[in-house]
Design a protein around this motif. Structure first.
Motif, PDB file in Angstrom:
ATOM      1  N   SER A 367       0.812  -1.212   0.000  1.00 43.54           N
ATOM      2  CA  SER A 367       0.000   0.000   0.000  1.00 43.54           C
ATOM      3  C   SER A 367       0.847   1.265   0.000  1.00 43.54           C
ATOM      4  CB  SER A 367      -0.934   0.009   1.215  1.00 43.54           C
ATOM      5  OG  SER A 367      -1.913  -1.008   1.107  1.00 43.54           O
ATOM      6  N   ARG A 368       2.069   1.194   0.502  1.00 40.87           N
ATOM      7  CA  ARG A 368       2.966   2.347   0.431  1.00 40.87           C
ATOM      8  C   ARG A 368       3.671   2.410  -0.921  1.00 40.87           C
ATOM      9  NH1 ARG A 368       6.113   2.235   6.274  1.00 40.87           N
ATOM     10  NH2 ARG A 368       4.269   2.463   7.595  1.00 40.87           N
ATOM     11  N   LYS A 369       4.018   1.262  -1.459  1.00 43.69           N
ATOM     12  CA  LYS A 369       4.797   1.240  -2.703  1.00 43.69           C
ATOM     13  C   LYS A 369       3.944   1.605  -3.913  1.00 43.69           C
ATOM     14  CE  LYS A 369       6.142  -2.964  -1.927  1.00 43.69           C
ATOM     15  NZ  LYS A 369       6.770  -4.293  -2.072  1.00 43.69           N
ATOM     16  N   ASP A 370       2.674   1.243  -3.884  1.00 47.88           N
ATOM     17  CA  ASP A 370       1.800   1.419  -5.052  1.00 47.88           C
ATOM     18  C   ASP A 370       0.450   1.957  -4.584  1.00 47.88           C
ATOM     19  OD1 ASP A 370       1.015   1.310  -7.699  1.00 47.88           O
ATOM     20  OD2 ASP A 370       0.684  -0.853  -7.717  1.00 47.88           O
ATOM     21  N   PRO A 371       0.425   3.177  -4.018  1.00 40.84           N
ATOM     22  CA  PRO A 371      -0.775   3.654  -3.320  1.00 40.84           C
ATOM     23  C   PRO A 371      -1.994   3.844  -4.201  1.00 40.84           C
ATOM     24  CG  PRO A 371       0.841   5.428  -3.576  1.00 40.84           C
ATOM     25  CD  PRO A 371       1.529   4.153  -3.981  1.00 40.84           C
ATOM     26  N   ASP A 372      -1.809   3.981  -5.521  1.00 32.91           N
ATOM     27  CA  ASP A 372      -2.958   4.218  -6.397  1.00 32.91           C
ATOM     28  C   ASP A 372      -3.490   2.955  -7.059  1.00 32.91           C
ATOM     29  OD1 ASP A 372      -2.860   6.976  -5.886  1.00 32.91           O
ATOM     30  OD2 ASP A 372      -1.354   7.285  -7.442  1.00 32.91           O
ATOM     31  N   ASN A 373      -2.964   1.797  -6.674  1.00 32.76           N
ATOM     32  CA  ASN A 373      -3.442   0.538  -7.238  1.00 32.76           C
ATOM     33  C   ASN A 373      -4.788   0.190  -6.605  1.00 32.76           C
ATOM     34  OD1 ASN A 373      -3.947  -2.098  -8.062  1.00 32.76           O
ATOM     35  ND2 ASN A 373      -1.847  -2.784  -7.773  1.00 32.76           N
ATOM     36  N   PRO A 374      -5.890   0.238  -7.366  1.00 32.37           N
ATOM     37  CA  PRO A 374      -7.219   0.033  -6.775  1.00 32.37           C
ATOM     38  C   PRO A 374      -7.486  -1.401  -6.345  1.00 32.37           C
ATOM     39  CG  PRO A 374      -7.400   0.156  -9.168  1.00 32.37           C
ATOM     40  CD  PRO A 374      -5.965   0.473  -8.831  1.00 32.37           C
ATOM     41  N   HIS A 375      -6.645  -2.336  -6.798  1.00 28.48           N
ATOM     42  CA  HIS A 375      -6.897  -3.745  -6.493  1.00 28.48           C
ATOM     43  C   HIS A 375      -6.320  -4.179  -5.143  1.00 28.48           C
ATOM     44  CE1 HIS A 375      -8.390  -4.413 -10.536  1.00 28.48           C
ATOM     45  NE2 HIS A 375      -7.296  -3.858 -11.027  1.00 28.48           N
ATOM     46  N   LEU A 376      -5.442  -3.370  -4.547  1.00 32.80           N
ATOM     47  CA  LEU A 376      -4.741  -3.813  -3.343  1.00 32.80           C
ATOM     48  C   LEU A 376      -5.695  -4.019  -2.174  1.00 32.80           C
ATOM     49  CD1 LEU A 376      -1.459  -1.695  -3.368  1.00 32.80           C
ATOM     50  CD2 LEU A 376      -1.743  -4.108  -3.951  1.00 32.80           C
ATOM     51  N   CYS A 377      -6.507  -3.023  -1.884  1.00 27.49           N
ATOM     52  CA  CYS A 377      -7.449  -3.084  -0.775  1.00 27.49           C
ATOM     53  C   CYS A 377      -8.264  -1.798  -0.773  1.00 27.49           C
ATOM     54  CB  CYS A 377      -6.729  -3.260   0.571  1.00 27.49           C
ATOM     55  SG  CYS A 377      -5.516  -1.964   0.947  1.00 27.49           S
ATOM     56  N   PRO A 378      -9.390  -1.773  -0.076  1.00 28.68           N
ATOM     57  CA  PRO A 378     -10.200  -0.553  -0.009  1.00 28.68           C
ATOM     58  C   PRO A 378      -9.467   0.574   0.727  1.00 28.68           C
ATOM     59  CG  PRO A 378     -11.487  -2.482   0.607  1.00 28.68           C
ATOM     60  CD  PRO A 378     -10.060  -2.912   0.560  1.00 28.68           C
ATOM     61  N   THR A 379      -9.890   1.789   0.492  1.00 32.02           N
ATOM     62  CA  THR A 379      -9.337   2.953   1.179  1.00 32.02           C
ATOM     63  C   THR A 379      -9.482   2.785   2.689  1.00 32.02           C
ATOM     64  OG1 THR A 379      -9.935   4.355  -0.681  1.00 32.02           O
ATOM     65  CG2 THR A 379      -9.490   5.461   1.407  1.00 32.02           C
ATOM     66  N   GLY A 380      -8.431   3.178   3.405  1.00 34.59           N
ATOM     67  CA  GLY A 380      -8.438   3.051   4.858  1.00 34.59           C
ATOM     68  C   GLY A 380      -7.852   1.757   5.366  1.00 34.59           C
ATOM     69  N   GLN A 381      -7.594   0.827   4.459  1.00 34.68           N
ATOM     70  CA  GLN A 381      -6.952  -0.428   4.830  1.00 34.68           C
ATOM     71  C   GLN A 381      -5.512  -0.442   4.313  1.00 34.68           C
ATOM     72  OE1 GLN A 381      -9.354  -3.765   3.563  1.00 34.68           O
ATOM     73  NE2 GLN A 381     -11.163  -3.062   4.690  1.00 34.68           N
ATOM     74  N   THR A 382      -4.725  -1.425   4.758  1.00 38.36           N
ATOM     75  CA  THR A 382      -3.326  -1.541   4.351  1.00 38.36           C
ATOM     76  C   THR A 382      -3.018  -2.977   3.946  1.00 38.36           C
ATOM     77  OG1 THR A 382      -2.692   0.218   5.907  1.00 38.36           O
ATOM     78  CG2 THR A 382      -0.922  -1.158   5.027  1.00 38.36           C
ATOM     79  N   ASN A 383      -2.365  -3.105   2.808  1.00 38.55           N
ATOM     80  CA  ASN A 383      -1.974  -4.401   2.250  1.00 38.55           C
ATOM     81  C   ASN A 383      -0.487  -4.596   2.503  1.00 38.55           C
ATOM     82  OD1 ASN A 383      -0.820  -6.174   0.180  1.00 38.55           O
ATOM     83  ND2 ASN A 383      -2.833  -6.163  -0.788  1.00 38.55           N
ATOM     84  N   LEU A 384      -0.125  -5.679   3.157  1.00 33.70           N
ATOM     85  CA  LEU A 384       1.284  -5.944   3.430  1.00 33.70           C
ATOM     86  C   LEU A 384       1.574  -7.437   3.370  1.00 33.70           C
ATOM     87  CD1 LEU A 384       1.919  -5.612   7.252  1.00 33.70           C
ATOM     88  CD2 LEU A 384      -0.277  -5.009   6.288  1.00 33.70           C
ATOM     89  N   GLN A 385       2.867  -7.743   3.253  1.00 34.86           N
ATOM     90  CA  GLN A 385       3.319  -9.128   3.208  1.00 34.86           C
ATOM     91  C   GLN A 385       4.453  -9.309   4.201  1.00 34.86           C
ATOM     92  OE1 GLN A 385       4.073 -10.401  -0.877  1.00 34.86           O
ATOM     93  NE2 GLN A 385       2.495  -9.006  -1.600  1.00 34.86           N
ATOM     94  N   ILE A 386       4.424 -10.431   4.895  1.00 36.77           N
ATOM     95  CA  ILE A 386       5.444 -10.745   5.891  1.00 36.77           C
ATOM     96  C   ILE A 386       6.052 -12.083   5.499  1.00 36.77           C
ATOM     97  CG2 ILE A 386       5.947 -10.781   8.361  1.00 36.77           C
ATOM     98  CD1 ILE A 386       2.951  -9.971   8.768  1.00 36.77           C
ATOM     99  N   MET A 387       7.385 -12.116   5.337  1.00 34.98           N
ATOM    100  CA  MET A 387       8.033 -13.311   4.810  1.00 34.98           C
ATOM    101  C   MET A 387       9.157 -13.766   5.725  1.00 34.98           C
ATOM    102  SD  MET A 387       8.287 -12.035   0.839  1.00 34.98           S
ATOM    103  CE  MET A 387       8.780 -13.635   0.212  1.00 34.98           C
TER     104      MET A 387
END
Length: 573
Positions: A367-387
């Protein structure tokens, strides 16, 4: 071979990872009729994304999108590697790369130290010396050597160029370079944080591998706007614009070799496709032992492939939380429970992982790297990955066999218990590293979606040996010209992908695809691209249609049309 074949192509590419697609795009642009066959329903290999949907209580369906393997890439500035390749293929204007924070694209968290990694060799060196002022001389020597190895390695394409530091250090273990600089364990661990991008301990890793990874990101860290799927989508467009085809849902049973020459492929449905050349982007060991078969290889190739060590696999937690965390720095987070990196890798190599003792963690925030991507998640939410890196083998997962051996795992109670355990450990690590940004909130209390993938998931979808994303280990014995060459010993049969001489990752795979195509065409294609030569006129590639979706485009023309017809039929009912 059955003479009643229904299809003939100049070149068949088996597998649609970035190496196979890059090779296919270059060859199609040069006038070859190219068919790419892919078992999955979406092309792209580890550059794919996947989407999930969640139906809320109010009946609204939220959409989430996650990258499988593209978390960040380097060298995307003006004249950089990726812009040069895409520009040469006529789609440079369709690829935009978003920069991470140049003053700190990676943030490293150790038990008593936080270190922020900047772009630029000089700034990186200075920051290391600031963190370890008592080790100035050793750090300067080690970093200077790494920089020289990387720069001389790139210069080796120039005939007659002298590369003294590369010749001395490139294929020695990284641990020897650390010892030469007399570095402390703490400074070694900070300098070794890059190993998470290739999954090997200093004693297991050629200096050239480590130097090349650092150099790649010293020219800046970036993320493709629209997600990793944009990379294969643009290559598919180039292939199709030149009369080629990417055919998904098309698994290959075997590569046909007759009289020491590749003649085509037999598909799982029994159909035969003939070709003058075959390029395999499939896992190398699987290519050797299953798709081609032992009878067609030299004994030395069989021995090397049997003995070669794979890198470790990865565990990835895909997460969406209903908190907006996008205001923080555009950085990745690396969390290390200890400075003892050799010990960490030794335990994983032995199939051990104690989640209670803390785990190595890489956290990326889409969500920080590609903030305008509409597919990541709805506004107000945050998409992240933990590896994190996974223990070698299947025993830690409570299994006796892997998907590659026909083993079933997805409903195994032991496997599910281990997945839950490691998911919990990764969530705990993420809570710690994001504590200030969470403002006292619990990450777990705000989870709206979570899914965990393991090396077994990777093996199931990409059929990679051991479920690794990184291919063969990058040890001195398995690096450089010791890795499988693009031109195989079988006439008309070529190899691309993470296991080959060009190396792993999106950059290594794509460079390998370009180099393989260049060798087939007897042209220095990569050099031409970097010098600005246009292989494709941008006007030749049709414009994006309304509502362009990279996932849909990567299904290939046949499946796209079939799905469109299905949607039209349903709409008319």
């Amino acid at each position: 071979m059955d003479a009643s074949t229904s299809e003939n192509w100049d070149i068949v590419v088996v597998g649609s990872g970035p190496g196979g697609l890059a090779a296919a795009a270059c060859l199609a642009a040069a006038g070859r009729r190219v068919l790419v066959v892919e078992a999955h329903d979406v092309a792209g290999g580890n550059t794919q994304v996947f989407r999930r949907h969640h139906m809320k209580a109010d009946g609204v369906r939220d959409e989430y999108e996650f990258d499988v393997g593209v978390h960040y890439i380097g060298d995307c500035g003006a004249g950089g590697l990726f812009p040069s390749i895409f520009a040469s293929l006529g789609v440079g204007e369709r690829m935009r790369f978003l920069p991470l924070d140049p003053d700190g694209f990676d943030t490293l968290s150790f038990p008593d130290l936080t270190f922020v990694v900047p772009a630029g060799w000089d700034r990186y060196r200075e920051r290391l010396i600031d963190a370890f002022p008592q080790e100035r001389a050793g750090i300067d020597r080690v970093v200077t050597t790494l920089q020289s190895v990387a720069e001389e390695g790139r210069a080796r394409v120039i005939p007659g160029v002298e590369t003294p530091t590369f010749d001395q250090w490139a294929f020695r273990p990284l641990s020897e370079l650390f010892a030469e600089g007399e570095l402390s364990q703490r400074s070694q661990a900070v300098l070794d944080h890059w190993s998470g991008l290739y999954a090997g301990a200093p004693s297991q890793t050629a200096v050239a591998m480590h130097a090349g990874i650092i150099d790649h990101y010293m020219r800046g860290a970036y993320y493709p706007e629209g997600g990793g799927q944009m990379i294969p989508a643009r290559l598919v467009q180039v292939i199709e614009a030149h009369g080629g085809e990417v055919r998904t849902l098309s698994p290959v049973r075997r590569i046909i070799v007759e009289e020491c020459r590749a003649r085509g492929v037999e598909m799982e449905d029994g159909s035969i496709i003939t070709a003058n050349l075959v390029v395999s982007n499939a896992d190398h060991a699987r290519t050797v032992f299953q798709l081609v078969g032992e009878a067609h290889w030299e004994p030395a190739t069989l021995r090397w492939t049997r003995d070669a060590a794979m890198t470790l696999g990865l565990v990835c937690v895909y997460l969406v939380v209903d908190i907006d965390l996008t205001s923080g720095p555009n950085t990745n987070y690396f969390v290390f429970p200890t400075y003892e990196t050799e010990g960490l890798y030794a335990g994983l190599d032995e199939g051990r992982l104690d989640t209670d003792a803390g785990v190595f963690v890489y956290l990326a925030m889409a969500s920080r790297k590609d903030p305008d991507n509409p597919h990541l998640c709805p506004t107000g939410q945050t998409n992240l990955q933990i590896m994190t890196l996974a223990p070698r083998g299947t025993q830690w997962w409570g299994l006796d066999s892997s998907p590659g051996d026909g083993g079933r795992y997805r409903r195994s109670p032991a496997y599910l218990e281990r997945k839950a355990e490691i998911t919990d450990a990764l969530l705990s690590a993420a809570e710690r590293v994001l504590a200030d940004q969470l403002g006292g909130a619990s990450l777990r209390d705000h989870v709206v979606f979570v899914e965990t993938a393991t090396p077994l998931s990777q093996q199931r979808y990409t059929r990679s040996t051991g479920g690794t994303s990184y291919g063969y280990m990058h040890s001195p014995e398995q690096s450089g010209m010791c890795r499988p060459a693009h031109r195989s010993e079988i006439d008309g049969f070529w190899l691309v992908g993470a296991n080959t001489v060009s190396g792993h990752g999106v950059a290594g795979a794509m460079v390998g695809g370009v180099n393989c195509a260049g060798q087939i065409l007897e042209r220095p294609l990569l050099v031409e691209m970097i010098l600005g030569h246009a292989l494709v006129d941008p006007a030749v590639v049709p414009a994006d249609p309304a509502g362009f979706d990279p996932i849909e485009w990567c299904r290939g023309k046949r499946l796209r049309e079939r799905r469109a017809a299905g949607r039209a039929a349903r709409a008319s009912q």
